[in-house]
Design an enzyme around this catalytic site. Structure first.
Site, short mmCIF file in Angstrom:
data_model
loop_
_atom_site.label_atom_id
_atom_site.label_comp_id
_atom_site.label_asym_id
_atom_site.label_seq_id
_atom_site.Cartn_x
_atom_site.Cartn_y
_atom_site.Cartn_z
N ASP A 63 0.87 -1.18 0.00
CA ASP A 63 0.00 0.00 0.00
C ASP A 63 0.91 1.23 0.00
O ASP A 63 1.30 1.72 1.06
CB ASP A 63 -0.89 0.02 1.24
CG ASP A 63 -2.02 -0.99 1.18
OD1 ASP A 63 -2.84 -0.88 0.25
OD2 ASP A 63 -2.08 -1.87 2.05
N ARG A 139 -7.67 10.31 1.65
CA ARG A 139 -6.99 9.57 0.58
C ARG A 139 -7.71 9.67 -0.75
O ARG A 139 -7.15 9.31 -1.78
CB ARG A 139 -6.89 8.10 0.98
CG ARG A 139 -6.17 7.86 2.29
CD ARG A 139 -6.66 6.59 2.98
NE ARG A 139 -6.42 5.40 2.22
CZ ARG A 139 -7.02 4.22 2.44
NH1 ARG A 139 -7.94 4.12 3.40
NH2 ARG A 139 -6.73 3.18 1.69
N HIS A 182 -11.59 -0.70 9.42
CA HIS A 182 -10.58 -1.31 10.29
C HIS A 182 -11.16 -1.59 11.67
O HIS A 182 -10.69 -2.49 12.37
CB HIS A 182 -9.36 -0.40 10.44
CG HIS A 182 -8.56 -0.22 9.20
ND1 HIS A 182 -8.86 0.72 8.26
CD2 HIS A 182 -7.48 -0.90 8.74
CE1 HIS A 182 -7.97 0.65 7.27
NE2 HIS A 182 -7.13 -0.33 7.53
N ASP A 251 -10.32 -6.86 0.74
CA ASP A 251 -9.55 -6.00 1.63
C ASP A 251 -9.05 -6.92 2.75
O ASP A 251 -9.44 -8.09 2.84
CB ASP A 251 -10.43 -4.87 2.15
CG ASP A 251 -9.63 -3.64 2.59
OD1 ASP A 251 -8.40 -3.76 2.77
OD2 ASP A 251 -10.23 -2.57 2.74
#
Length: 333
Positions: A63, A139, A182, A251
């Protein structure tokens, strides 16, 4: 070959990891800060993984987005801006923003290719909303689908010019999530018609070599399961409506948005239609459980993996020139 991408515990392969990976033969690996010290060490690690796999086209992921998500950091490597920098430039000079995004991605790709990393989990094609979680807004490439797609295409092209495969994420769209996956499982209540905005950039770039799913429940499509574990979303939305036939990975399966053991989550994702499971943390007990729950990679998934890795070309460009070009364009803001 097992349909999984595993993380590593440290900057070198341990004896246990080497024996386990040789036996299991994962489809690839993903690297984090804990695996990275300097150029020489990192190139040695990637070469070691290729030797272990016996494949020059091994998928070694990272990443390296820029901004807060950067595993390779200064002073060893340059700092790179995150998506909002290009969104801001697009506001006043769209063509310049596209060129800046392309140059930036090519520069990122050259730093990766130098150390043997072959896949970057970039670009984000998530269309931000006013209440999108900060985990995405810091982001994202913007709030307009056309802008996100244009900048996303430039990023894919820039990475490809450097010999690196890009990954579009997070399918079918993370922009409406108000929670960080997350930490928790977001539920999106937007209608099917409203979600056209979210899937538009992915549809525009549906020929991307690789994609990554979102751990999000979309009530309009499947109120019971997050996209990663939903055959309705994966087949009906990602494969058919978006038209994506590239390699689809999850993911990180360890995120708190998903419940169950690592092996249960991994098996569920493959059963739902994902090609590969992404397990990032390099915990041996969890990797063993995942490997035991997964069969061999499906022929169609192996073909998608091979196609994606075969799309790589020889790296082109000069790092310093590309960074100078990007900086000159971003200075317009």
């Amino acid at each position: 070959m097992k349909p999984v991408i595993f993380g590593l515990a440290g900057p070198t392969l341990s004896a246990d990891e080497r024996a386990f990976f040789r036996d299991v033969e994962p489809a690839g690996y993903i690297l984090f800060k804990r695996n990275i010290e300097n150029r020489t060490q990192l190139r040695g690690l990637s070469d070691d993984l290729r030797d272990l796999a016996g494949r020059d086209d091994l998928a070694i992921l990272i990443d390296q987005e820029g901004g807060r998500v950067a595993r390779m950091q200064p002073p060893e490597w340059p700092a790179f801006p995150a998506g909002p920098a290009f969104d801001a430039l697009y506001e006043i000079a769209p063509s310049s923003a596209i060129e800046a995004a392309r140059a930036n991605a090519q520069a990122i790709g050259l730093t990766l290719a130098e150390v043997g990393i072959t896949v970057d989990c970039l670009p984000l094609l998530d269309v931000a909303q006013v209440d999108t979680t900060e985990a995405i807004t810091t982001r994202a490439l913007g709030r307009e689908p056309m802008r996100v797609a244009a900048l996303g295409r430039a990023i894919l092209d820039g990475l490809a010019a450097a010999g690196v495969v890009g990954v579009v994420k997070h399918m079918p769209g993370h922009g409406r999530a108000q929670l960080d996956t997350h930490l928790a499982l977001p539920t999106v209540t937007a209608s099917d018609a409203e979600l056209e905005i979210d899937i538009e950039p992915f549809r525009t770039l549906n020929r991307a070599p690789m994609g990554m799913t979102a751990h999000i429940v979309f009530q309009a499509w499947d109120a019971e399961r997050p996209a990663t574990l939903s055959p309705i979303v994966i087949e009906g939305i990602i494969r058919q409506r978006i038209g994506f036939d590239g390699l689809l990975m999850t993911d990180d399966i360890d995120m708190k948005a998903l419940s169950g053991t690592p092996g249960e989550k991994a098996a569920g994702a493959i059963a739902a239609g994902c090609d590969l499971v992404l397990d990032c943390w390099g915990r041996m007990d969890e990797m063993i459980e995942i490997a035991r729950r997964l069969g061999e990679i499906a022929p169609k998934s192996r073909d998608r993996l091979d196609r994606a890795m075969a799309s790589r070309q020889a790296p082109q460009g000069d790092l310093a020139d590309l960074i100078a070009k990007r900086d000159a364009l971003l200075a317009l803001v």
